[in-house]
Scaffold this active site. Structure first.
Site, PDB file in Angstrom:
ATOM      1  N   ASP A   1       0.928  -1.201   0.097  1.00  8.76           N
ATOM      2  CA  ASP A   1      -0.113  -0.151   0.031  1.00  8.76           C
ATOM      3  C   ASP A   1       0.799   1.223   0.112  1.00  8.76           C
ATOM      4  OD1 ASP A   1       0.854   0.000   2.677  1.00  8.76           O
ATOM      5  OD2 ASP A   1      -0.767   0.011   3.548  1.00  8.76           O
ATOM      6  N   GLY A   2       2.278   0.968  -0.140  1.00 10.72           N
ATOM      7  CA  GLY A   2       3.049   2.282  -0.210  1.00 10.72           C
ATOM      8  C   GLY A   2       3.567   2.603   1.083  1.00 10.72           C
ATOM      9  N   GLU A   3       3.012   2.281   2.496  1.00 12.10           N
ATOM     10  CA  GLU A   3       3.507   2.719   3.663  1.00 12.10           C
ATOM     11  C   GLU A   3       5.248   2.264   3.980  1.00 12.10           C
ATOM     12  OE1 GLU A   3       1.284   1.296   6.933  1.00 12.10           O
ATOM     13  OE2 GLU A   3      -0.494   2.574   6.242  1.00 12.10           O
TER      14      GLU A   3
ATOM     15  N   ARG B   1      11.027  26.336  -1.167  1.00  8.46           N
ATOM     16  CA  ARG B   1      10.063  27.668  -1.602  1.00  8.46           C
ATOM     17  C   ARG B   1       8.733  27.884  -1.141  1.00  8.46           C
ATOM     18  NH1 ARG B   1      11.244  25.880  -7.858  1.00  8.46           N
ATOM     19  NH2 ARG B   1      10.995  23.711  -6.752  1.00  8.46           N
ATOM     20  N   GLN B   2       8.039  27.010  -0.395  1.00  5.91           N
ATOM     21  CA  GLN B   2       6.923  27.512   0.274  1.00  5.91           C
ATOM     22  C   GLN B   2       7.171  27.870   1.845  1.00  5.91           C
ATOM     23  OE1 GLN B   2       3.304  24.854  -0.618  1.00  5.91           O
ATOM     24  NE2 GLN B   2       4.746  23.728  -1.562  1.00  5.91           N
TER      25      GLN B   2
ATOM     26  N   HIS C   1      16.931  28.374  -0.748  1.00  9.58           N
ATOM     27  CA  HIS C   1      16.446  29.306  -1.817  1.00  9.58           C
ATOM     28  C   HIS C   1      16.330  30.825  -1.157  1.00  9.58           C
ATOM     29  CE1 HIS C   1      13.943  30.637  -4.827  1.00  9.58           C
ATOM     30  NE2 HIS C   1      13.100  31.092  -4.063  1.00  9.58           N
TER      31      HIS C   1
ATOM     32  N   ASP D   1      17.420  35.765 -12.109  1.00  9.20           N
ATOM     33  CA  ASP D   1      16.357  36.396 -11.322  1.00  9.20           C
ATOM     34  C   ASP D   1      16.935  37.446 -10.129  1.00  9.20           C
ATOM     35  OD1 ASP D   1      16.510  34.798  -9.038  1.00  9.20           O
ATOM     36  OD2 ASP D   1      15.377  33.354  -9.898  1.00  9.20           O
TER      37      ASP D   1
ATOM     38  N   LYS E   1      13.112  38.373 -14.121  1.00 10.86           N
ATOM     39  CA  LYS E   1      12.469  37.316 -14.727  1.00 10.86           C
ATOM     40  C   LYS E   1      11.070  37.526 -14.063  1.00 10.86           C
ATOM     41  CE  LYS E   1      12.357  33.266 -12.448  1.00 10.86           C
ATOM     42  NZ  LYS E   1      12.969  32.118 -11.824  1.00 10.86           N
TER      43      LYS E   1
ATOM     44  N   THR F   1      13.715  28.682 -16.505  1.00  9.00           N
ATOM     45  CA  THR F   1      14.278  29.912 -16.269  1.00  9.00           C
ATOM     46  C   THR F   1      15.490  29.968 -16.939  1.00  9.00           C
ATOM     47  OG1 THR F   1      13.452  29.924 -14.013  1.00  9.00           O
ATOM     48  CG2 THR F   1      15.490  31.350 -14.167  1.00  9.00           C
TER      49      THR F   1
HETATM   50  C1  R5P Z   1      13.434  30.648  -8.468  1.00  8.29           C
HETATM   51  O1  R5P Z   1      13.553  31.683  -7.667  1.00  8.29           O
HETATM   52  C2  R5P Z   1      14.786  29.906  -8.385  1.00  8.29           C
HETATM   53  O2  R5P Z   1      15.909  30.467  -7.969  1.00  8.29           O
HETATM   54  C3  R5P Z   1      15.013  29.121  -9.643  1.00  8.29           C
HETATM   55  O3  R5P Z   1      15.430  30.036 -10.775  1.00  8.29           O
HETATM   56  C4  R5P Z   1      13.836  28.218 -10.341  1.00  8.29           C
HETATM   57  O4  R5P Z   1      13.211  27.695  -9.071  1.00  8.29           O
HETATM   58  C5  R5P Z   1      14.178  27.527 -11.211  1.00  8.29           C
HETATM   59  O5  R5P Z   1      12.992  26.835 -11.834  1.00  8.29           O
HETATM   60  P1  R5P Z   1      12.433  26.392 -13.058  1.00  8.29           P
HETATM   61  O6  R5P Z   1      13.829  25.602 -13.707  1.00  8.29           O
HETATM   62  O7  R5P Z   1      11.433  25.538 -13.021  1.00  8.29           O
HETATM   63  O8  R5P Z   1      12.436  27.512 -14.089  1.00  8.29           O
END
Ligand code: R5P
Length: 302
Positions: free
Chosen positions: A34-36, A93-94, A127, A169, A193, A227
């Protein structure tokens, strides 16, 4: 000291163990139909300092669950300390609420790690520099930037008159400033970006700074590769002749390798914080290893 690995990046764990003159300690990770998962430490860890290597890259949730169980099994088996080497920290990132009603997913996984009983965390190129503030236990934030600087020098790309460091970015400017200091103040430029949150598509709105014959793009991670692909196009349109890319985390969606290979980039350097399976390798990809950096860090004070 004992070193254990989850299933997320066994090769990296083996390389770290080798550098420490250790063998990986035995752990049983059984997946039920079941994935556990059932995790069991197969040797005595009583009063031992234990290291667990497990990047929480895709499959993120499954790798996190495995890590929680590894930590719990070590704690229940009497380990003195448990250092989790999480070279890529999933959910980073969250780290805040983007729209009303959202969960702060990073805060939740950190709470779960700490509750499971981890005593220290070692991670790479987060990040955002604010992320360590979420932790109440010691976190060591390492970087692949010195590895990138060495590689740039080895290739003779460090002549300031011919190369410029580019952040794809505005959030990455701090990163290229640090790298520039390691490369005799190599000039820097940055790309403005924007991403369409519904499609994930990215566009370049502007490029700030003077460009050179060679652009060295530096990013924390490559996920879809969009990106990098649009940054390379924009730089070439502005007359840059050669573009190389350095990124710490090869998150690599299924489409990323093809997109990067077909882009105008010369080489894409990534590290082994995340395991890159053979079917995601491509001709322009070059792998660097963080294993020395981790081994040096865990050997400190021992
Ligand atoms: C964004 O803020 C990060 O530094 C990366 O540039 C980003 O997560 C890259 O994502 P992707 O390859 O999907 O463009």
């Amino acid at each position: 000291m004992k070193i254990f690995s989850g299933t997320a990046n066994l090769t990296l764990a083996q390389h770290i163990a080798q550098k420490l003159n250790l063998s990986l300690s035995s752990v049983e990770i059984h997946v039920f139909p079941d994935g556990e998962k059932r995790v069991r430490v197969n040797e005595s860890v009583v009063e031992q300092d234990c290291i667990v290597v497990q990047p929480t890259a895709p499959p993120v949730d499954s790798n996190y669950m495995e890590l929680f169980f590894l930590i719990d099994s070590l704690k229940r088996s009497g380990a003195r300390s448990i250092t989790a080497v999480i070279p890529y920290l999933g959910y980073q990132r969250q780290d805040h609420i983007f729209r009303d009603g959202e969960a702060v997913s990073l805060a939740v996984v950190i709470h779960m790690l700490e509750t499971a009983g981890v005593t220290n965390i070692i991670t790479f190129d987060l990040h955002s520099i604010k992320i360590p503030e979420f932790f109440t236990i010691p976190l060591t934030h390492l970087s692949a930037l010195s590895l990138f600087a060495e590689t740039i020098k080895e290739h003779g790309w460090d002549a300031p008159s011919t190369s410029v460091l580019v952040s794809p970015d505005m959030g990455g400017i701090r990163r290229i400033k640090i790298l520039s200091e390691l490369l005799h103040e190599m000039p820097i430029a940055s790309i403005e970006k924007n991403r369409d949150l519904s499609t994930g598509d990215v566009r370049v709105d502007a490029i700030h700074g003077d460009l050179a014959k060679r652009a060295i793009i530096v990013d924390d991670m490559i996920s879809s590769g969009k990106t990098i692909a649009i940054a390379v196009d924009a730089l070439k349109e502005k007359g840059v002749e050669e573009v190389v890319v350095f990124a710490t985390h090869a998150v690599f969606s299924d489409e990323a390798p093809d997109l990067l290979q077909k882009s105008g980039v010369l080489h894409v350097f990534v590290t082994d914080t995340i395991f890159v399976p053979k079917d995601k390798h491509f001709a322009k990809l070059k792998m660097l290893s963080i294993s020395n950096t981790v081994a040096r860090e865990v050997s400190k004070d021992k």
